[in-house]
Design an enzyme around this catalytic site. Structure first.
Site, mmCIF file in Angstrom:
data_model
loop_
_atom_site.group_PDB
_atom_site.id
_atom_site.type_symbol
_atom_site.label_atom_id
_atom_site.label_comp_id
_atom_site.label_asym_id
_atom_site.label_seq_id
_atom_site.Cartn_x
_atom_site.Cartn_y
_atom_site.Cartn_z
ATOM 1 N N THR A 76 41.013 -23.202 -26.824
ATOM 2 C CA THR A 76 39.964 -24.162 -27.171
ATOM 3 C C THR A 76 39.078 -24.499 -25.970
ATOM 4 O OG1 THR A 76 41.408 -26.043 -26.755
ATOM 5 C CG2 THR A 76 41.348 -25.206 -29.010
ATOM 6 N N PHE A 122 44.760 -37.040 -35.772
ATOM 7 C CA PHE A 122 43.928 -35.825 -35.822
ATOM 8 C C PHE A 122 43.211 -35.738 -37.169
ATOM 9 C CE2 PHE A 122 46.787 -32.869 -33.004
ATOM 10 C CZ PHE A 122 46.350 -33.531 -31.874
ATOM 11 N N TYR A 126 35.337 -25.165 -43.513
ATOM 12 C CA TYR A 126 35.934 -26.453 -43.882
ATOM 13 C C TYR A 126 36.183 -26.530 -45.389
ATOM 14 C CZ TYR A 126 34.417 -27.468 -39.186
ATOM 15 O OH TYR A 126 34.252 -27.411 -37.828
ATOM 16 N N ALA A 172 26.057 -24.472 -35.038
ATOM 17 C CA ALA A 172 26.768 -23.248 -34.660
ATOM 18 C C ALA A 172 26.031 -21.980 -35.094
ATOM 19 C CB ALA A 172 28.183 -23.265 -35.245
ATOM 20 N N HIS A 193 46.094 -18.689 -39.150
ATOM 21 C CA HIS A 193 45.778 -19.023 -37.752
ATOM 22 C C HIS A 193 46.538 -20.315 -37.436
ATOM 23 C CE1 HIS A 193 43.260 -19.464 -34.102
ATOM 24 N NE2 HIS A 193 43.175 -20.740 -34.414
ATOM 25 N N GLU A 198 46.491 -20.492 -31.678
ATOM 26 C CA GLU A 198 45.509 -21.200 -30.851
ATOM 27 C C GLU A 198 46.209 -22.107 -29.834
ATOM 28 O OE1 GLU A 198 42.188 -22.937 -33.025
ATOM 29 O OE2 GLU A 198 42.497 -24.792 -31.905
ATOM 30 N N HIS A 207 37.208 -20.149 -27.261
ATOM 31 C CA HIS A 207 36.327 -20.938 -28.113
ATOM 32 C C HIS A 207 35.138 -21.298 -27.216
ATOM 33 C CE1 HIS A 207 39.577 -22.447 -31.126
ATOM 34 N NE2 HIS A 207 39.909 -21.276 -30.629
ATOM 35 N N SER A 242 47.277 -15.295 -36.001
ATOM 36 C CA SER A 242 46.756 -15.649 -34.672
ATOM 37 C C SER A 242 47.249 -17.029 -34.282
ATOM 38 C CB SER A 242 45.233 -15.593 -34.679
ATOM 39 O OG SER A 242 44.709 -16.342 -35.752
ATOM 40 N N GLY A 289 30.791 -27.761 -31.891
ATOM 41 C CA GLY A 289 31.497 -28.765 -31.100
ATOM 42 C C GLY A 289 30.998 -30.153 -31.437
ATOM 43 N N ASP A 290 31.555 -31.144 -30.774
ATOM 44 C CA ASP A 290 31.159 -32.545 -30.981
ATOM 45 C C ASP A 290 30.651 -33.086 -29.668
ATOM 46 O OD1 ASP A 290 31.911 -32.861 -33.736
ATOM 47 O OD2 ASP A 290 33.977 -32.591 -33.046
HETATM 48 P P1 FAD Z 1 28.457 -26.396 -37.570
HETATM 49 O O1 FAD Z 1 28.805 -25.186 -38.347
HETATM 50 O O2 FAD Z 1 27.186 -26.400 -36.808
HETATM 51 O O3 FAD Z 1 28.457 -27.630 -38.622
HETATM 52 C C1 FAD Z 1 28.459 -28.976 -38.171
HETATM 53 C C2 FAD Z 1 27.843 -29.891 -39.238
HETATM 54 O O4 FAD Z 1 26.423 -29.664 -39.315
HETATM 55 C C3 FAD Z 1 28.362 -29.651 -40.660
HETATM 56 O O5 FAD Z 1 28.374 -30.889 -41.325
HETATM 57 C C4 FAD Z 1 27.319 -28.721 -41.284
HETATM 58 O O6 FAD Z 1 27.241 -28.852 -42.701
HETATM 59 C C5 FAD Z 1 26.025 -29.202 -40.601
HETATM 60 N N1 FAD Z 1 25.086 -28.109 -40.355
HETATM 61 C C6 FAD Z 1 25.403 -26.864 -39.881
HETATM 62 N N2 FAD Z 1 24.295 -26.121 -39.736
HETATM 63 C C7 FAD Z 1 23.253 -26.904 -40.117
HETATM 64 C C8 FAD Z 1 21.845 -26.700 -40.165
HETATM 65 N N3 FAD Z 1 21.296 -25.527 -39.767
HETATM 66 N N4 FAD Z 1 21.064 -27.737 -40.620
HETATM 67 C C9 FAD Z 1 21.615 -28.924 -40.992
HETATM 68 N N5 FAD Z 1 22.957 -29.158 -40.949
HETATM 69 C C10 FAD Z 1 23.753 -28.170 -40.509
HETATM 70 N N6 FAD Z 1 35.833 -28.363 -31.255
HETATM 71 C C11 FAD Z 1 35.772 -28.300 -29.902
HETATM 72 O O7 FAD Z 1 35.155 -29.175 -29.262
HETATM 73 N N7 FAD Z 1 36.415 -27.283 -29.211
HETATM 74 C C12 FAD Z 1 37.089 -26.306 -29.843
HETATM 75 O O8 FAD Z 1 37.640 -25.417 -29.203
HETATM 76 C C13 FAD Z 1 37.157 -26.340 -31.277
HETATM 77 N N8 FAD Z 1 37.790 -25.364 -31.963
HETATM 78 C C14 FAD Z 1 37.768 -25.382 -33.346
HETATM 79 C C15 FAD Z 1 38.365 -24.332 -34.032
HETATM 80 C C16 FAD Z 1 38.367 -24.307 -35.429
HETATM 81 C C17 FAD Z 1 38.996 -23.156 -36.145
HETATM 82 C C18 FAD Z 1 37.764 -25.385 -36.155
HETATM 83 C C19 FAD Z 1 37.804 -25.407 -37.662
HETATM 84 C C20 FAD Z 1 37.167 -26.438 -35.472
HETATM 85 C C21 FAD Z 1 37.150 -26.445 -34.062
HETATM 86 N N9 FAD Z 1 36.529 -27.452 -33.336
HETATM 87 C C22 FAD Z 1 36.492 -27.408 -31.958
HETATM 88 C C23 FAD Z 1 35.922 -28.599 -34.025
HETATM 89 C C24 FAD Z 1 34.398 -28.382 -34.280
HETATM 90 O O9 FAD Z 1 33.721 -28.231 -33.059
HETATM 91 C C25 FAD Z 1 33.878 -29.615 -35.031
HETATM 92 O O10 FAD Z 1 34.406 -29.650 -36.325
HETATM 93 C C26 FAD Z 1 32.367 -29.783 -35.028
HETATM 94 O O11 FAD Z 1 32.084 -31.095 -35.543
HETATM 95 C C27 FAD Z 1 31.627 -28.791 -35.905
HETATM 96 O O12 FAD Z 1 31.591 -27.553 -35.363
HETATM 97 P P2 FAD Z 1 31.088 -26.299 -36.249
HETATM 98 O O13 FAD Z 1 31.022 -25.126 -35.388
HETATM 99 O O14 FAD Z 1 31.837 -26.224 -37.520
HETATM 100 O O15 FAD Z 1 29.576 -26.831 -36.565
#
Ligand code: FAD
Length: 285
Positions: free
Chosen positions: A42, A210, A139, A117, A260, A11, A71, A9, A102-103
């Site tokens: 994204t 990055f 990760y 997430a 990917h 991106e 995304h 895939s 996301g951040d």
């Molecule tokens: P989560 O899975 O929620 O995790 C975030 C942090 O919180 C981790 O440290 C985790 O250990 C902790 N955590 C998770 N769940 C819990 C819980 N229930 N209780 C306590 N702690 C918890 N960013 C963008 O803005 N736009 C994009 O399009 C984008 N695409 C991406 C695509 C891929 C393939 C990847 C790997 C990353 C992408 N990102 C994108 C970056 C991503 O949004 C960031 O890394 C963000 O900081 C974490 O997102 P996540 O969905 O992994 O979060």
């Protein structure tokens, strides 16, 4: 994990200008020729690209005929915002999504109605049942905000338990990190496909920026070689291609379920790796 039918895939990010749109059209056309299983687009921090992501997804899917996944990040969204976006995608026949926390955009401090997430994945399942194939992020070198590797793994499992269909990893250059991560996932019965995210190396300074931001490690031997090339972009490209193609070959040989590619909207670096791997013989249907 399967070795017989790897999923490839690509991106993209949603372009801002007419020129960017034309460039992405050409890039997606070049990449569509090697038949990846899907494209993804994204979503800017805080929903800043919400409309452009939507338009880009619909445009790519219509023009290329390739399944295209938006995304969707939830950190600063409400349930109502997410519901609207899901309905918009469903109405256009999109059935694949990459669900992320996301951040926070800089300057914003308050999270929205979702904190992580796993809550977004659960919400998508509640609202739309099995309509979407849901990808989540993984990760192998651990998320930069994780309080421990064990907790990060447990948090990854929450996303799987909430209904994720498969995962895509943050990029990495150390294959051991990936295989160790897979072994750890197996010990806690995570059985979805976890596809390595691959970042081609074309620009050392951009890659360092990055990598610092997302917590991906550039091994010393790669960093030193890249530094030694200075502004010699041709040598960086050639070395980067050799390193990343070698990484991809090892990942596939040892059972990774696909690759990917983070394309940064450029086809050539991906096609160069693809050709080196002889992947044209493994086209997706
Ligand atoms: P989560 O899975 O929620 O995790 C975030 C942090 O919180 C981790 O440290 C985790 O250990 C902790 N955590 C998770 N769940 C819990 C819980 N229930 N209780 C306590 N702690 C918890 N960013 C963008 O803005 N736009 C994009 O399009 C984008 N695409 C991406 C695509 C891929 C393939 C990847 C790997 C990353 C992408 N990102 C994108 C970056 C991503 O949004 C960031 O890394 C963000 O900081 C974490 O997102 P996540 O969905 O992994 O979060």
């Amino acid at each position: 994990m399967t070795q017989t039918s790897p999923v490839f895939s690509c991106e993209f990010f949603p372009p801002k200008t007419e020129d960017g749109i034309n460039k992405l059209t050409a890039t997606s056309k070049a990449l569509a020729a090697v038949k990846p299983r899907f494209f993804s687009v994204t979503f800017g921090a805080g929903g800043s690209t919400r409309d452009r992501t939507f338009e880009t997804v619909i445009d790519l899917q219509e023009k290329s005929g390739i399944d295209t996944a938006p995304h969707l990040s939830c950190i600063s969204s409400t349930r109502e915002n997410i519901r609207e976006m899901l309905t918009g995608y469903q109405d256009k026949g999109i059935n694949h999504i990459v669900a992320l926390r996301g951040d926070m955009p800089s300057g914003m401090v308050e999270a929205g109605e979702f904190r992580y997430a796993n809550e977004l994945v659960a919400f998508i399942r509640e609202e739309t049942g099995d309509h979407f194939h849901i990808e989540v992020a993984a990760y192998p070198e651990y998320h930069p905000q994780a309080t421990s590797p064990d907790k990060d793994l447990a948090n990854f499992k929450r996303k799987v338990d909430a209904g994720a269909s498969s995962a895509i990893t943050q990029y990495f250059y150390n294959p051991d990190a990936y295989f160790q991560f897979i072994d750890r996932c197996n010990t806690i019965d995570i059985d979805i496909d976890i596809v390595p995210g691959i970042m081609p190396i074309t620009n050392y300074y951009q890659l360092t920026r990055f990598s610092d931001a997302c917590g991906a490690e550039i091994p010393r031997w790669i960093r030193k070689r890249l530094e030694s090339y200075g502004e010699d972009l041709e040598s960086i490209r050639a070395f980067g291609e050799e390193v990343v193609a070698g990484l991809c070959a090892q990942l596939l040989e040892q059972g990774a379920p696909g690759l990917h590619f983070y394309t940064l909207n450029r086809a050539e670096p991906v096609l160069a790796i693809w050709n080196r791997l002889g992947l044209n013989t493994l086209q997706q249907n």
